[in-house]
Scaffold this motif. Structure first.
Motif, PDB file in Angstrom:
ATOM      1  N   ALA A 128       0.823  -1.212   0.000  1.00  0.00           N
ATOM      2  CA  ALA A 128       0.000   0.000   0.000  1.00  0.00           C
ATOM      3  C   ALA A 128       0.859   1.265   0.000  1.00  0.00           C
ATOM      4  O   ALA A 128       0.516   2.267  -0.631  1.00  0.00           O
ATOM      5  N   ASP A 129       1.991   1.223   0.694  1.00  0.00           N
ATOM      6  CA  ASP A 129       2.907   2.355   0.749  1.00  0.00           C
ATOM      7  C   ASP A 129       4.084   2.046  -0.176  1.00  0.00           C
ATOM      8  O   ASP A 129       4.921   1.188   0.121  1.00  0.00           O
ATOM      9  N   THR A 130       4.149   2.733  -1.304  1.00  0.00           N
ATOM     10  CA  THR A 130       5.200   2.436  -2.278  1.00  0.00           C
ATOM     11  C   THR A 130       6.600   2.749  -1.752  1.00  0.00           C
ATOM     12  O   THR A 130       7.592   2.238  -2.285  1.00  0.00           O
ATOM     13  N   ARG A 131       6.688   3.539  -0.694  1.00  0.00           N
ATOM     14  CA  ARG A 131       8.005   3.884  -0.142  1.00  0.00           C
ATOM     15  C   ARG A 131       8.666   2.701   0.537  1.00  0.00           C
ATOM     16  O   ARG A 131       9.884   2.719   0.755  1.00  0.00           O
ATOM     17  N   VAL A 132       7.892   1.652   0.865  1.00  0.00           N
ATOM     18  CA  VAL A 132       8.469   0.489   1.558  1.00  0.00           C
ATOM     19  C   VAL A 132       8.747  -0.663   0.592  1.00  0.00           C
ATOM     20  O   VAL A 132       9.157  -1.741   1.035  1.00  0.00           O
ATOM     21  N   VAL A 157      12.698 -15.502  -7.613  1.00  0.00           N
ATOM     22  CA  VAL A 157      11.470 -15.441  -8.414  1.00  0.00           C
ATOM     23  C   VAL A 157      10.640 -14.224  -8.018  1.00  0.00           C
ATOM     24  O   VAL A 157      10.262 -14.062  -6.851  1.00  0.00           O
ATOM     25  N   VAL A 158      10.371 -13.374  -9.010  1.00  0.00           N
ATOM     26  CA  VAL A 158       9.471 -12.234  -8.834  1.00  0.00           C
ATOM     27  C   VAL A 158       8.302 -12.455  -9.803  1.00  0.00           C
ATOM     28  O   VAL A 158       8.412 -12.159 -10.995  1.00  0.00           O
ATOM     29  N   PRO A 159       7.171 -13.014  -9.336  1.00  0.00           N
ATOM     30  CA  PRO A 159       6.084 -13.401 -10.244  1.00  0.00           C
ATOM     31  C   PRO A 159       5.477 -12.246 -11.034  1.00  0.00           C
ATOM     32  O   PRO A 159       5.017 -12.447 -12.157  1.00  0.00           O
ATOM     33  N   ASN A 160       5.468 -11.037 -10.446  1.00  0.00           N
ATOM     34  CA  ASN A 160       4.830  -9.916 -11.154  1.00  0.00           C
ATOM     35  C   ASN A 160       5.590  -8.622 -10.876  1.00  0.00           C
ATOM     36  O   ASN A 160       5.435  -8.007  -9.826  1.00  0.00           O
ATOM     37  N   LEU A 161       6.412  -8.210 -11.830  1.00  0.00           N
ATOM     38  CA  LEU A 161       7.160  -6.957 -11.679  1.00  0.00           C
ATOM     39  C   LEU A 161       6.242  -5.746 -11.536  1.00  0.00           C
ATOM     40  O   LEU A 161       6.623  -4.733 -10.956  1.00  0.00           O
ATOM     41  N   CYS A 162       5.040  -5.846 -12.089  1.00  0.00           N
ATOM     42  CA  CYS A 162       4.112  -4.708 -12.061  1.00  0.00           C
ATOM     43  C   CYS A 162       3.622  -4.399 -10.656  1.00  0.00           C
ATOM     44  O   CYS A 162       3.055  -3.322 -10.419  1.00  0.00           O
ATOM     45  N   TRP A 163       3.799  -5.330  -9.719  1.00  0.00           N
ATOM     46  CA  TRP A 163       3.465  -5.071  -8.328  1.00  0.00           C
ATOM     47  C   TRP A 163       4.640  -4.453  -7.575  1.00  0.00           C
ATOM     48  O   TRP A 163       4.543  -4.176  -6.383  1.00  0.00           O
ATOM     49  N   CYS A 164       5.770  -4.258  -8.265  1.00  0.00           N
ATOM     50  CA  CYS A 164       6.971  -3.720  -7.622  1.00  0.00           C
ATOM     51  C   CYS A 164       7.155  -2.230  -7.876  1.00  0.00           C
ATOM     52  O   CYS A 164       8.191  -1.661  -7.505  1.00  0.00           O
ATOM     53  N   PHE A 165       6.181  -1.618  -8.535  1.00  0.00           N
ATOM     54  CA  PHE A 165       6.314  -0.179  -8.769  1.00  0.00           C
ATOM     55  C   PHE A 165       4.938   0.452  -8.922  1.00  0.00           C
ATOM     56  O   PHE A 165       3.931  -0.210  -9.142  1.00  0.00           O
ATOM     57  N   LEU A 166       4.939   1.758  -8.787  1.00  0.00           N
ATOM     58  CA  LEU A 166       3.766   2.569  -9.068  1.00  0.00           C
ATOM     59  C   LEU A 166       4.271   3.802  -9.813  1.00  0.00           C
ATOM     60  O   LEU A 166       5.249   4.425  -9.391  1.00  0.00           O
ATOM     61  N   ARG A 167       3.638   4.120 -10.929  1.00  0.00           N
ATOM     62  CA  ARG A 167       4.077   5.277 -11.700  1.00  0.00           C
ATOM     63  C   ARG A 167       3.753   6.550 -10.924  1.00  0.00           C
ATOM     64  O   ARG A 167       2.698   7.160 -11.084  1.00  0.00           O
ATOM     65  N   SER A 168       4.692   6.937 -10.075  1.00  0.00           N
ATOM     66  CA  SER A 168       4.528   8.136  -9.240  1.00  0.00           C
ATOM     67  C   SER A 168       5.922   8.623  -8.855  1.00  0.00           C
ATOM     68  O   SER A 168       6.939   8.016  -9.225  1.00  0.00           O
ATOM     69  N   ALA A 169       5.979   9.695  -8.091  1.00  0.00           N
ATOM     70  CA  ALA A 169       7.261  10.323  -7.755  1.00  0.00           C
ATOM     71  C   ALA A 169       8.199   9.366  -7.036  1.00  0.00           C
ATOM     72  O   ALA A 169       9.409   9.344  -7.295  1.00  0.00           O
TER      73      ALA A 169
END
Length: 468
Positions: A128-132, A157-169
């Motif tokens: 929920a907090d992208t900073r962590v 294994v990283v099943p979904n890279l899209c859960w490792c980022f959020l397009r934000s600052a």
């Protein structure tokens, strides 16, 4: 490894069912009145949906992952310092990258006797907090333990890279960290799953691909692949694929005027018309053949089924989850005669309107119908992709963000777009009412049935997306 991967797959389906299920629909998006799910008895409809959601990953996709991983890992194990120590598996954003990848890993484990130990980023969703994100990646993959990172070969294994980022600052810190890790330790082999939309974004913004080894995209599914995959459902519910059911509306002289095609998209319009005409011609040829050679009727039904699944593969772009949902939408719960042909009394009465001998014809028809025993059966009609509603530029930005991240909450989507949650939620509800997106609780994702056309629409509007 087996228990770890299997436990993660079970967690995904139990805890995040809406994200990864083949057919978990927004409760607000009810089936159209003519669709089978709207007409079937409740227990039968529930059984159909349950069987759909219990389908395994398509064998062709699973085999593609298995063979790719076997070759890549074997090459790396023999010469780790001279071989790329990562591989990227791409799928469509409406498919569950985590579910498909872990299915392939499970098969890999069962067939390999000397597989290196695995460390799995077993997230069920984006933090929920992208900073962590960076800290959680470090902890989950045990990257702060020197004795574990220096001694033995390990699969990361990283099943979904899209859960490792959020397009934000601050949302890309986790990926910056992963990008630095990849070339650092050749004793670790990284298996990364991603969507094709998210991957294109990472290539353009971070040049992430420069740090990775091979990039493999899951194969598109053919009509035969889909037919084999869905055969348990077809057999269980005795679904009929007759020419009468598939091409009934094409018998009308003005049927082509009702095709859902757009004047400003001539290529797609011609393709749609061509498919309809081709299907009708094949149906007519088989009908004549059945009358001349009665023994050919079995071959005729097989041909109808092949035509159906070939069309399904075409309109779904060979994407399993899209094809599956269009398959369900094409089913009708109809009365059939004892020869398993659909009851056409309703259509016949419509055709007889305005005729002077309508009453006499209807009476004769009712008499003939009553002589045959009738029953209900699931009938497959022509599969069709629904028309994508007209979208504003603002709508396209929102939908692109959804595809980029696979799925988002309202708050995450607001951060990604730089708007307030209230404004974004209002737009979400409008798109939800139009059937373009689906929502359960706070989780939002794109409606899979619109994905093929939406992907093309984004490409036409110059979004950061690979042109098909």
């Amino acid at each position: 490894m087996a228990s770890l991967v299997q436990q993660f797959r079970r967690w995904l389906t139990e805890k995040r069912f809406f994200r990864v299920a083949w057919f978990a629909k927004d409760p607000k998006l009810t089936p159209e009145p003519e669709e089978a799910l709207a007409q079937l008895p409740g227990d039968v409809a529930d059984k159909l949906v349950e069987m759909v959601n219990q389908l395994p990953v398509n064998p062709r996709e699973e085999t593609a992952i298995l063979e790719t991983l076997q070759d890549a890992i074997a090459t790396w194990k023999e010469n780790p310092r001279e071989t790329p120590n990562s591989i990227v598996i791409l799928s469509d954003p409406v498919s569950s990258a985590a579910r498909i990848l872990t299915s392939g890993l499970k098969q890999l484990e069962s067939g390999e006797k000397q597989l290196p130990p695995v460390r799995l980023l077993d997230w069920l969703e984006r933090p929920a907090d992208t900073r962590v994100i960076k800290q959680q990646v470090r902890e989950k993959l045990e990257l702060d333990t020197p004795e574990k990172n220096d001694c033995e070969q390990t699969l990361m294994v990283v099943p979904n890279l899209c859960w490792c980022f959020l397009r934000s600052a601050e949302g890309l810190d986790g990926l910056d960290y992963l990008q630095d890790l990849l070339p650092r330790n050749h004793g670790q082999f990284w298996i990364l799953g991603s969507s094709i939309v998210g991957w294109e974004y990472l290539k353009c913004t971070l040049q992430f691909h420069a740090y990775c080894g091979d990039v493999v995209t899951l194969p598109t599914l053919s009509g035969e692949d889909l037919q084999n995959w869905l055969s348990p459902i077809v057999k269980q519910f005795d679904i009929c694929f007759s020419d009468v059911a598939l091409h009934k509306r094409l018998k009308k002289t003005n049927s082509l005027t009702h095709l859902d095609v757009a004047i400003d998209r001539p290529i797609e319009a011609l393709s749609e018309i061509g498919q309809e005409v081709s299907a009708t011609v094949r149906s007519s040829v088989r009908a004549v053949k059945d009358k001349v050679i009665p023994e050919a009727s079995d071959d005729s039904e097989r041909s109808s089924k092949q035509d159906y699944f070939n069309r399904l593969a075409d309109i779904s772009d060979g994407i399993g989850v899209v094809a599956l949902q269009l398959f369900i939408k094409s089913l009708r719960y109809q009365t059939v005669n004892e020869d398993n042909t659909p009851d056409r009394s309703a259509d016949s009465s419509q055709d007889l309107k305005g005729s002077g001998d309508t009453a006499e014809s209807l009476k004769k028809q009712d008499t003939e119908s009553s002589e045959k025993e009738t029953k209900h059966r699931l009938i497959a009609t022509i599969p069709k992709r629904p028309v994508l509603p007209e979208l504003s530029q603002s709508d396209l930005y929102l939908l692109y963000s959804l595809l980029l991240h696979s799925d988002l909450t309202v708050d995450e989507l607001a951060k990604s777009l730089g708007d307030t949650p209230q404004i974004v939620n209002h737009q979400v509800q409008l798109l939800r009412n139009a059937g373009v997106i689906e929502q359960q609780g706070q989780i939002i994702k794109t409606n899979p049935v619109h994905y093929p056309e939406l992907y093309r629409e984004l490409a036409r509007n110059n979004f950061m997306i690979e042109v098909p």
